[in-house]
Every structure is written in C-alpha cells, then in structure tokens.
Design an enzyme around this catalytic site. Structure first.
Site, PDB file in Angstrom:
ATOM      1  CD  GLU A   1       7.029  -5.635  -1.975  1.00 50.11           C
ATOM      2  OE1 GLU A   1       7.219  -4.836  -2.909  1.00 50.11           O
ATOM      3  OE2 GLU A   1       7.896  -6.438  -1.581  1.00 50.11           O
TER       4      GLU A   1
ATOM      5  N   GLY B   1       0.846  -1.197   0.000  1.00 47.80           N
ATOM      6  CA  GLY B   1       0.000   0.000   0.000  1.00 47.80           C
ATOM      7  C   GLY B   1       0.873   1.235   0.000  1.00 47.80           C
ATOM      8  CG  ASN B   2      -0.657   4.990   1.633  1.00 42.81           C
ATOM      9  OD1 ASN B   2      -0.114   5.379   2.656  1.00 42.81           O
ATOM     10  ND2 ASN B   2      -1.958   4.688   1.600  1.00 42.81           N
TER      11      ASN B   2
ATOM     12  CB  CYS C   1       2.801  -0.229  -7.242  1.00 44.14           C
ATOM     13  SG  CYS C   1       3.088  -1.911  -7.808  1.00 44.14           S
TER      14      CYS C   1
ATOM     15  CB  VAL D   1      -0.891   2.932   5.497  1.00 41.41           C
ATOM     16  CG1 VAL D   1      -1.336   1.713   6.289  1.00 41.41           C
ATOM     17  CG2 VAL D   1      -2.046   3.930   5.386  1.00 41.41           C
ATOM     18  N   GLY D   2       2.411   2.517   5.460  1.00 44.25           N
ATOM     19  CA  GLY D   2       3.575   1.649   5.658  1.00 44.25           C
ATOM     20  C   GLY D   2       4.294   1.991   6.955  1.00 44.25           C
TER      21      GLY D   2
END
Ligand code: NAD
Length: 483
Positions: A224, A202-203, A258, A206-207
């Site tokens: 990722e 995800g982005n 992505c 939030v990572g």
C-alpha cells in the site's frame, strides 16, 4: 533492547524478534488461532482495546504529530471501532467454504469447493502518518482469517508505538499477536524471516525493499504505497463546494495522507475563481482570530525536522507563487499553502508532496488535464469535480488510478465494502472489509472424485490410441465465435 537515537523508544533485539516469530509460529501450528470462537473473542478484545484507550491514542498522536483530537477520532479510533464490529458481524460468513463456480457436474458430483484457510504467520509493517488505523486495520483481517500477526509500527511515532506495545498483551493473546518495536535494522531482520504474508504500507522506495525480501521466500506481499493524486476541477462544478472539499482533504494531518489531493488541475481562466473559493473555505475553517499554526487547534506537525526541511526546501525551489499561507513554524508545522503559476515540470510536480501544499497547475482543457495525469506514475486516486457524464466516462476510460472519486476527497475510505489499493507505483493488492480477510486467506480448492466415475476415465489412460487422441482433440476443436 537498544534505544532509538531519535527518541526514548526501546527497540526489540534481534533475539527477541526471533523468539516472537518462533512463539507465533508454534501457536499457528497448534491450530489455536483457527476456531471461529477464538477469532471472535480476539476481535472483540481488539474493539475494547481501541474503545477503552480512545483518549490515550489521541494523546499519543498529539505527542508524536500534534494531530487534532477530532482527526484522530474520525479517521483512526471511530473508523476502527466500526471496522472491527463490521468484521465481527460478517467474518463467520466470509469464512464459510464456498462452492466453486464451475460446471454443474464438478460442483455437484465432485463437490468442487473453496475452503478458506488462514495463510499462516503474517507481518504487518505500517507508517507513521495514520499509525493506528494502518496497523490495526490489516490486523482485523488477519485475526478474522485465523492468522497470528506481528505488527511493526513506525519508529517515527514512538509514543504511539510504545502505547500499542503496552496495550497488546493486556487485551490480546500474546502467543498470537505481538508488536515489534524497531527501526530499519530490526525491520530488515524481521524481513529475513519466512512469513506467510507481508502487508506493507509506506513509501515505494521501501516497498521495493520489502518486495525483494519477500521474494527470497516466495512470500506473498500487499504493498500500500503513495503517489501524486490529482484533484481535477472542471468548470461546471460548484467552485465553493469543490474548494471546501479539496481543502478538507488537503489539511488532514497537514497533507501527510496517502490519499490527500497532491495537486490541482484547473482551467486556465478559472484559476483565480478557484483560488477565491479556496480562500473562502480557508476562512471558514479558520475564522477571524483563529490560525492554522497558532490557533487553539493547530494543524498537525510535519512529522520530524528532516521532513520539515524537505518541505521548506520545496517551497524555496518552486517556481509557483504562494497566494495563500506559506507560513512556517520552525521545525514544526507549515500553514496550508496554495500556489499558482506552477509549471508542469516544477519541483512540486515531481514526487508526492505529502505536505499541506496545494500547487495549482493551469490547464487548457480537460484533455490537457488527462495528459498531465497520464504522464505521471499511476496515482492512488484521482479526484474529479464535475457533473458532466461524458467527462466522467472519459476519465474512467482514459486514465488509470487505484480509485476514481467524483466530487469529493478521501470519502472512499469510509466505504468499508469497497476494496482499496493502488496500481503500479502506488502499490498492489487490495484490502478493506472482506477483502482484507481475503488477503490473509488461502482459498484452498478441494475436489473429491468418486471411484464410481472410473468408467468415464478410460480414455485418459495408456495405451494411447488414435481414438483416444481424437477424444483428446475434442475441446481444442471447439467453435470460436465470430467477433
Ligand atoms: P515510515 O518512514 O514510517 O516507513 C514505513 C515503515 O517502513 C516503517 O515501519 C519503517 O520502520 C519501515 N522502514 C523504513 N525504512 C525501511 C527499510 N530501509 N527497510 C525496511 N523497513 C523500513 O513511513 P513512510 O514510508 O514515510 O510513509 C509515508 C508513505 O506511505 C507515503 O508515501 C504515503 O503515501 C504512503 N502511505 C500509503 C498508504 C496506503 O494506504 N496506500 C497509507 C499511508 C501512507
């Protein structure tokens, strides 16, 4: 259960999440997921689940994203069937104990060996853009490695998430594999639990949340993430082919990918020629009478009105000039949009666009292109279109990225054997094929020191003497080679 405010997806309660976690933990502790025969059966069931429900997955992604059936088939369903069967064919070999690369004596007489042990119960959190492949592909590695797994798909694709939750207990062992339906509070709750690995796609905002939560339990994480992946167009390449390949990578899922080429760097005096080639490619993809927004197979929707509004705002604020596309279907989709005259500090050059936009930035030469790439966070991938060996080497040596793809876009994703992953802001940890198996595997080193070797150990025991000290110094005095 509670209802998601944006959809009819019924979320799991915190108690249900805890119960799922407890059930899967118990299963892992029982050893049920370890036997290779069990893993093989579950992998085959997973393949069947995807194959039997091919159309249902396409329908779900039409409902959630209006994703064309061909795109769902190529990049999600077919990709996954290949990936599961590849794992089925190879995982038993991946799981074999591996002699450790060490001194012959330690390998042969101490038996230094790496045993491949499942890490434990793992959490897989996935995003909305390629929801099937990004949820199931990590799961393949988890099953192959012998790990029970909780999957938390994105709440932004509710039809897909509900379908997956319905299918799972029909195909897979419900005591080992579960889908949790939830949004931010449910994911936050899940992140409070102690997992043995967290795999997040995800982005990067939030990572950071995921990595921080994992840090509390010292849980290993794979991140990722995304980023701004450039397409660099040198003047020696075939512009028509390069443009077709860039546009192909750009329009998949309306640029919500992505590894989509985020922007293009083109030599100043070649911009017009490259735009002409893009126009040609666009007209091949949507011939007379067809249209990206209103044709029989329109481009995917922008995932939701919030993201749509973000993109419309970017189009309003850019200093670039729209030379192709730019049509907006209210709250739904946006046509492939090519922009020229985009300054290096434009709004479209700030964050990952995640849109069907291709801003073209004019550069003086390839060194200038490299300076722009290097001035930004490390991208997931750099696409370089050239046949000049020297230029390829320059990019390899002087830029950084998760991957470097020469003369095409997104095809790195079909090379199952090649580890995939970012660096820095585009994430950390690698996966794909055997590497995903490795992600969920603890390489447990084992040695067996024979009692017969006791006479060799006398120097290590007390009492310490000068002789013993001299013996200990031996390796520290090894000759260091000249440069
Ligand atoms: P998203 O909004 O669906 O979020 C991803 C997951 O994070 C979801 O399951 C969501 O529930 C969860 N989540 C969201 N906010 C959270 C919070 N505050 N706390 C805990 N969990 C939370 O998807 P997204 O992030 O918009 O996905 C798009 C991004 O993912 C892009 O940046 C894209 O480049 C990146 N991406 C990377 C890859 C890769 O392989 N590297 C693949 C696909 C997408």
């Amino acid at each position: 259960m509670s209802l998601d405010s944006e959809s009819t997806l019924v979320f799991h309660t915190m108690e249900e999440i805890d119960q799922t976690y407890a059930r899967l933990t118990k299963t892992f502790q029982s050893g049920a997921t370890r036997p290779l025969e069990y893993r093989r059966r579950q992998l085959l069931q997973l393949a069947r689940m995807i194959q039997d429900n091919h159309t249902a997955f396409e329908d779900a992604l039409i409902a959630d994203l209006n994703k064309p059936r061909v795109e769902t088939t190529v990049s999600e369903v077919s990709h996954l069937v290949t990936a599961v069967l590849y794992a089925v064919a190879n995982f038993e070999e991946w799981a074999l104990p591996q002699p450790c690369e060490t001194k012959e004596a330690w390998r042969s007489s101490w038996g230094a060996t790496l045993y491949k042990e499942p890490k434990g119960v793992v959490l897989i959190i996935s995003p909305w853009n390629y929801p099937l492949v990004l949820t199931i592909n990590p799961l393949i590695g988890a099953i192959a490695a012998g790990c029970p797994a909780v999957l938390k798909p994105s709440e932004l694709v509710p039809t897909f998430t509900q379908l997956l939750a319905d299918l799972f207990p029909r195909y897979l062992d419900p005591d080992a594999y579960a889908v949790v339906k939830g949004g931010v509070p449910e994911t936050t709750h899940a992140l409070d639990l102690r997992w043995d690995h967290i795999f997040y796609t995800g982005n990067s905002r939030v990572g950071r949340i995921v990595a921080t939560a994992a840090g509390k339990h010292l849980t290993p994480v794979t991140l990722e993430l995304g980023g701004k992946s450039p397409a660099v167009i040198a003047d020696d390449c075939d512009f028509d082919i390069a443009a077709r390949r860039v546009l192909y990578g750009k329009i998949q899922n309306a640029g919500q990918l992505c590894v989509a080429p985020d922007y293009a760097l083109v030599l100043r005096d070649k911009v017009d020629a490259f735009v002409e080639s893009l126009r040609k490619a666009h007209d091949e993809f949507w011939p007379e009478g067809d249209h990206p927004l209103t044709g029989s197979v329109p481009i995917s929707n922008i995932v939701n009105p919030r993201h749509h509004a973000r993109l419309v705002d970017l189009l309003n604020r850019t200093k670039g000039k729209v030379v192709l596309g730019g049509e907006i279907h209210k709250d739904k989709s946006i046509s492939p949009t090519i922009l020229t005259g985009v300054p290096e500090d434009d709004v479209l050059m700030d964050e990952e666009n995640f849109a069907p936009f291709l801003p073209i930035v004019a550069v003086d030469d390839m060194d200038h292109a490299m300076r722009i790439v290097n001035s930004k966070h490390i991208p997931l991938v750099i696409y370089l279109f050239t046949n000049q060996e020297e230029l390829k080497d320059k990019f390899l040596e002087r830029t950084r990225s998760g991957q470097l793809v020469l003369n095409d876009t997104i095809m790195q994703l079909v090379v199952h054997e090649m580890p995939f992953g970012g660096q820095g802001e585009s994430g950390y940890g690698m996966w794909f094929g055997k590497t995903t198996f490795d992600v969920f595997t603890h390489f447990r080193g084992v040695i067996n020191v024979p009692t017969a070797h006791e006479p060799f150990f006398q120097s290590r025991y007390r009492p310490y003497t000068q002789d013993k000290y001299e013996w200990a110094c031996g390796p520290s005095r090894a000759k260091i080679p000249e440069a």
